[in-house]
Scaffold this motif. Structure first.
Motif, PDB file in Angstrom:
ATOM      1  N   GLY A   1       0.598  -1.359  -0.059  1.00  0.00           N
ATOM      2  CA  GLY A   1       0.164  -0.076   0.043  1.00  0.00           C
ATOM      3  C   GLY A   1       0.633   1.183   0.087  1.00  0.00           C
ATOM      4  O   GLY A   1       2.079   1.306  -0.355  1.00  0.00           O
ATOM      5  N   MET A   2       0.358   2.406   0.374  1.00  0.00           N
ATOM      6  CA  MET A   2       0.778   3.477   0.406  1.00  0.00           C
ATOM      7  C   MET A   2       0.205   4.631   1.419  1.00  0.00           C
ATOM      8  O   MET A   2      -0.812   4.187   1.987  1.00  0.00           O
ATOM      9  CB  MET A   2       0.642   4.254  -0.820  1.00  0.00           C
ATOM     10  N   GLU A   3       0.847   5.489   1.717  1.00  0.00           N
ATOM     11  CA  GLU A   3       0.444   6.663   2.769  1.00  0.00           C
ATOM     12  C   GLU A   3      -0.993   7.234   1.971  1.00  0.00           C
ATOM     13  O   GLU A   3      -0.716   7.915   0.913  1.00  0.00           O
ATOM     14  CB  GLU A   3       1.553   7.718   3.114  1.00  0.00           C
ATOM     15  N   GLY A   4      -2.033   7.293   2.608  1.00  0.00           N
ATOM     16  CA  GLY A   4      -3.210   8.030   1.974  1.00  0.00           C
ATOM     17  C   GLY A   4      -3.014   9.302   2.284  1.00  0.00           C
ATOM     18  O   GLY A   4      -3.175  10.252   1.911  1.00  0.00           O
ATOM     19  N   ALA A   5      -2.701   9.554   3.820  1.00  0.00           N
ATOM     20  CA  ALA A   5      -2.513  10.658   4.444  1.00  0.00           C
ATOM     21  C   ALA A   5      -0.967  10.759   4.791  1.00  0.00           C
ATOM     22  O   ALA A   5      -0.509  10.161   5.751  1.00  0.00           O
ATOM     23  CB  ALA A   5      -3.428  10.943   5.601  1.00  0.00           C
ATOM     24  N   PRO A   6      -0.223  11.622   4.057  1.00  0.00           N
ATOM     25  CA  PRO A   6       1.328  11.741   4.254  1.00  0.00           C
ATOM     26  C   PRO A   6       1.472  12.654   5.395  1.00  0.00           C
ATOM     27  O   PRO A   6       0.588  12.959   6.181  1.00  0.00           O
ATOM     28  CB  PRO A   6       1.845  12.500   3.146  1.00  0.00           C
ATOM     29  N   GLY A   7       2.697  12.617   6.070  1.00  0.00           N
ATOM     30  CA  GLY A   7       3.048  13.229   7.405  1.00  0.00           C
ATOM     31  C   GLY A   7       3.419  14.828   7.073  1.00  0.00           C
ATOM     32  O   GLY A   7       2.655  15.180   5.917  1.00  0.00           O
TER      33      GLY A   7
ATOM     34  N   GLY B   1      -5.895  17.007   3.705  1.00  0.00           N
ATOM     35  CA  GLY B   1      -4.491  16.286   4.166  1.00  0.00           C
ATOM     36  C   GLY B   1      -4.389  15.000   3.555  1.00  0.00           C
ATOM     37  O   GLY B   1      -3.372  14.027   3.897  1.00  0.00           O
ATOM     38  N   PHE B   2      -5.162  14.503   2.503  1.00  0.00           N
ATOM     39  CA  PHE B   2      -4.841  13.191   2.114  1.00  0.00           C
ATOM     40  C   PHE B   2      -4.329  13.457   0.529  1.00  0.00           C
ATOM     41  O   PHE B   2      -4.512  14.273   0.118  1.00  0.00           O
ATOM     42  CB  PHE B   2      -6.125  12.144   1.975  1.00  0.00           C
ATOM     43  N   ASP B   3      -3.540  12.570  -0.001  1.00  0.00           N
ATOM     44  CA  ASP B   3      -2.617  12.493  -1.366  1.00  0.00           C
ATOM     45  C   ASP B   3      -3.720  12.631  -2.215  1.00  0.00           C
ATOM     46  O   ASP B   3      -4.800  11.698  -1.992  1.00  0.00           O
ATOM     47  CB  ASP B   3      -1.939  11.172  -1.182  1.00  0.00           C
TER      48      ASP B   3
ATOM     49  N   MET C   1      -7.136   1.119  -8.739  1.00  0.00           N
ATOM     50  CA  MET C   1      -6.299   0.035  -8.433  1.00  0.00           C
ATOM     51  C   MET C   1      -7.220  -1.043  -7.567  1.00  0.00           C
ATOM     52  O   MET C   1      -6.868  -2.362  -8.130  1.00  0.00           O
ATOM     53  CB  MET C   1      -5.009   0.375  -7.538  1.00  0.00           C
ATOM     54  N   LEU C   2      -7.963  -0.592  -7.063  1.00  0.00           N
ATOM     55  CA  LEU C   2      -8.926  -1.335  -6.271  1.00  0.00           C
ATOM     56  C   LEU C   2     -10.015  -2.287  -7.127  1.00  0.00           C
ATOM     57  O   LEU C   2     -10.215  -3.331  -7.125  1.00  0.00           O
ATOM     58  CB  LEU C   2      -9.491  -0.632  -5.114  1.00  0.00           C
ATOM     59  N   ALA C   3     -10.297  -1.541  -8.257  1.00  0.00           N
ATOM     60  CA  ALA C   3     -11.307  -1.957  -9.101  1.00  0.00           C
ATOM     61  C   ALA C   3     -10.525  -3.183 -10.029  1.00  0.00           C
ATOM     62  O   ALA C   3     -10.972  -3.831 -10.713  1.00  0.00           O
ATOM     63  CB  ALA C   3     -11.542  -0.726 -10.138  1.00  0.00           C
ATOM     64  N   GLU C   4      -9.240  -3.116 -10.094  1.00  0.00           N
ATOM     65  CA  GLU C   4      -8.498  -3.947 -10.712  1.00  0.00           C
ATOM     66  C   GLU C   4      -8.366  -5.257  -9.944  1.00  0.00           C
ATOM     67  O   GLU C   4      -7.713  -6.277 -10.206  1.00  0.00           O
ATOM     68  CB  GLU C   4      -7.031  -3.583 -11.253  1.00  0.00           C
ATOM     69  N   GLY C   5      -8.677  -5.259  -8.739  1.00  0.00           N
ATOM     70  CA  GLY C   5      -8.393  -6.334  -7.546  1.00  0.00           C
ATOM     71  C   GLY C   5      -7.509  -6.239  -6.782  1.00  0.00           C
ATOM     72  O   GLY C   5      -7.384  -7.166  -6.032  1.00  0.00           O
ATOM     73  N   ARG C   6      -6.732  -5.439  -6.893  1.00  0.00           N
ATOM     74  CA  ARG C   6      -5.299  -5.434  -6.095  1.00  0.00           C
ATOM     75  C   ARG C   6      -5.778  -4.838  -4.645  1.00  0.00           C
ATOM     76  O   ARG C   6      -6.477  -4.238  -4.360  1.00  0.00           O
ATOM     77  CB  ARG C   6      -4.653  -4.056  -6.564  1.00  0.00           C
ATOM     78  N   ARG C   7      -5.041  -5.958  -3.928  1.00  0.00           N
ATOM     79  CA  ARG C   7      -5.016  -5.646  -2.325  1.00  0.00           C
ATOM     80  C   ARG C   7      -4.111  -4.551  -1.950  1.00  0.00           C
ATOM     81  O   ARG C   7      -3.110  -4.873  -1.760  1.00  0.00           O
ATOM     82  CB  ARG C   7      -5.034  -7.026  -1.504  1.00  0.00           C
ATOM     83  N   PHE C   8      -4.486  -3.495  -2.024  1.00  0.00           N
ATOM     84  CA  PHE C   8      -3.717  -2.195  -1.946  1.00  0.00           C
ATOM     85  C   PHE C   8      -4.109  -1.199  -1.055  1.00  0.00           C
ATOM     86  O   PHE C   8      -5.319  -0.598  -1.084  1.00  0.00           O
ATOM     87  CB  PHE C   8      -3.376  -1.550  -3.384  1.00  0.00           C
ATOM     88  N   TRP C   9      -3.464  -1.096  -0.126  1.00  0.00           N
ATOM     89  CA  TRP C   9      -4.220  -0.317   1.362  1.00  0.00           C
ATOM     90  C   TRP C   9      -3.495   1.060   1.518  1.00  0.00           C
ATOM     91  O   TRP C   9      -2.524   1.487   0.887  1.00  0.00           O
ATOM     92  CB  TRP C   9      -3.944  -1.223   2.501  1.00  0.00           C
ATOM     93  N   ILE C  10      -4.110   1.652   2.405  1.00  0.00           N
ATOM     94  CA  ILE C  10      -3.857   3.243   2.908  1.00  0.00           C
ATOM     95  C   ILE C  10      -3.378   3.315   4.479  1.00  0.00           C
ATOM     96  O   ILE C  10      -4.202   2.488   4.966  1.00  0.00           O
ATOM     97  CB  ILE C  10      -4.779   4.270   2.260  1.00  0.00           C
TER      98      ILE C  10
END
Length: 463
Positions: A217-223, A244-246, A259-268
């Motif tokens: 996954g990735m930072e949905g909300a960066p620091g 505050g979110f990317d 990416m989620l619609a592609e079926g990817r298990r990719f989290w924030i």
């Protein structure tokens, strides 16, 4: 209640069904944490020497013990130490950062502390690397940094090639207890909306394809949320954060939804990227002071990593909420359900019921506020059939549309199962913004609070 229907984006690909099992939840609760925290071992460099000499405290004045103490004081139960690299920094990791981690674990035993680093991604920018605790956790990290880190070589740019990242992921996924990796501040170098910089959607896909159980996954909300001029240090006025979110996360139908619609298990997630606290003249909050990532897990390092790998987590700022249950059920068979990170298999003719329960903290946040939730949004992404992408559908719930039960709020939405499968996610805010607005210089981040869930997937049963 407002329903938004957006244009389709991409097609959904098949994915194996994973249904959450309730009997595995014994002893689990919401564990708040932060996977992006810097210390004095994020060194600066004296480049007048050869090789360059590390300057302790060059990018952060705080010890790892101090960071752990602050994390615990701000309600965290776990944290990852993620100092960044540089020419020959793997020796700093081995000789200094590792002993400092052991000291922090001794001094703050109530906090689960992971060994990690802000990995310098070859031909890209940065990622949080999280090592599973074990006998070889020091050597695992040193080897990855030494052999694959972009900034490690003494000769600049010798690893500025995407093949090095793919090699790193191949090495990591082959380890007996593979670490986790999450991309940090993915759009910070973007030049506009959808105009990418050092991290492109195609790269995210390639990295995820290479190691889907490592790069999760990735930072949905960066620091850097306290940065007064550029929230998140997203310095390009044409590509700011949104609430505050990317932008990859904040835009419905954007990169993350694609990416989620592609079926990817990719989290924030949401992190502090703590270097220097705002009270000390910096532009950061302490770990847990403003941003938290909650993981549904036991208070055990292994189960927390499992929760992050499986997507049992949500991101929140300003302690807007501290617990969430996002569930998708078969409307006429309530015992068939799945939660965040899981998948529910349904017949194409079924009706699904989306249920959301959220809890607001009993105590004020660390700005002395009791945030008032203005609205919640449920978001469904689904395949668009003959169209080139999925349809995005969102339903907005104001304060008069949910049930209040003490600190808990609950709501539900029944709708037909997406014809070709899809996903469900949720978000909410203290603002009245129909969609998150672009952040502007000087705004108060404490007045612009959001939470985002991770998705529940919906799969269509074979005839």
């Amino acid at each position: 209640m407002l329903i938004l229907r957006l244009l389709p984006i991409v097609a959904l690909i098949a994915w194996p069904c994973v249904v959450q099992a309730s009997d595995r939840d014994d002893g689990r609760s919401w564990q708040a944490g932060d996977h992006h925290v810097h210390s004095e071992w994020s060194v600066d460099w004296d480049r007048s020497t050869s090789p360059p000499t590390p300057i302790r405290g060059g990018d952060s004045p705080y010890t790892r013990t101090r960071n752990a103490q602050q994390a615990l004081a701000h309600g965290l139960t776990w944290m990852v130490h993620t100092d960044h690299g540089g020419p020959g920094h793997s020796r700093v990791t081995h000789d200094h950062a590792w002993p400092a981690l052991l000291e922090a674990r001794r001094e703050v035993p109530a906090l689960i502390q992971f060994n990690g680093m802000e990995f310098d991604v070859p031909a890209a920018e940065h990622a949080s690397l999280i090592i599973a605790p074990g006998a070889d956790e020091r050597d695992q990290l040193v080897t990855i940094e030494r052999e694959y880190g972009r900034s490690e070589p003494l000769e600049p740019d010798t690893r500025d090639d995407g093949k090095w990242m793919l090699a790193a992921l191949a090495h990591i996924r082959a380890l007996p207890s593979p670490p986790l990796m999450l991309i940090n501040h993915p759009s910070r170098t973007a030049t506009g909306i959808g105009q990418w910089g050092e991290v492109e959607p195609a790269e995210l896909r390639a990295w995820h394809d290479a190691a889907p159980r490592v790069l999760v996954g990735m930072e949905g909300a960066p620091g850097h949320q306290a940065a007064p001029a550029h929230r998140g240090l997203y310095r390009n006025a044409g590509a700011p954060t949104f609430g505050g979110f990317d932008q990859m996360t904040a835009q419905v139908g954007g990169v993350w939804d694609t990416m989620l619609a592609e079926g990817r298990r990719f989290w924030i997630t949401a992190t502090s990227d703590s270097h220097v606290n705002v009270r000390d003249g910096g532009r950061d909050f302490d770990p847990g002071q403003y941003s938290k990532t909650y993981v549904w897990a036991r208070h055990e390092a292994g189960d927390i990593l499992d929760g992050m790998r499986e997507g049992r987590m949500f991101a929140v700022t300003g302690d807007l909420i501290d617990a969430m249950e996002l569930t998708v059920r078969v409307a006429d068979k309530p015992n068939q359900s799945a939660g965040m990170g899981g998948a529910l298999v349904l017949s194409a003719e079924a009706t699904m019921r989306v249920e959301l329960r959220i809890r607001q903290p009993a105590q004020p946040n660390f700005n002395g506020q009791r945030p008032v939730l203005d609205h919640v949004e449920l978001i469904v992404g689904s395949r668009g059939g003959d169209r080139p992408g999925p349809r995005m559908e969102a339903k907005r719930f104001g304060r008069d549309a949910w049930k209040s039960e003490g600190e808990w709020k609950s709501l539900s939405w029944e709708l037909p199962v997406p014809r070709h499968g899809g996903f469900v996610r949720a978000r909410g805010s203290t603002t009245s913004e129909v969609v998150p607005l672009a952040d502007s210089p000087g705004e108060d981040p404490w007045q612009d609070l959001w939470f985002y869930s991770n998705p529940v997937f919906v799969e269509i049963a074979a005839p």
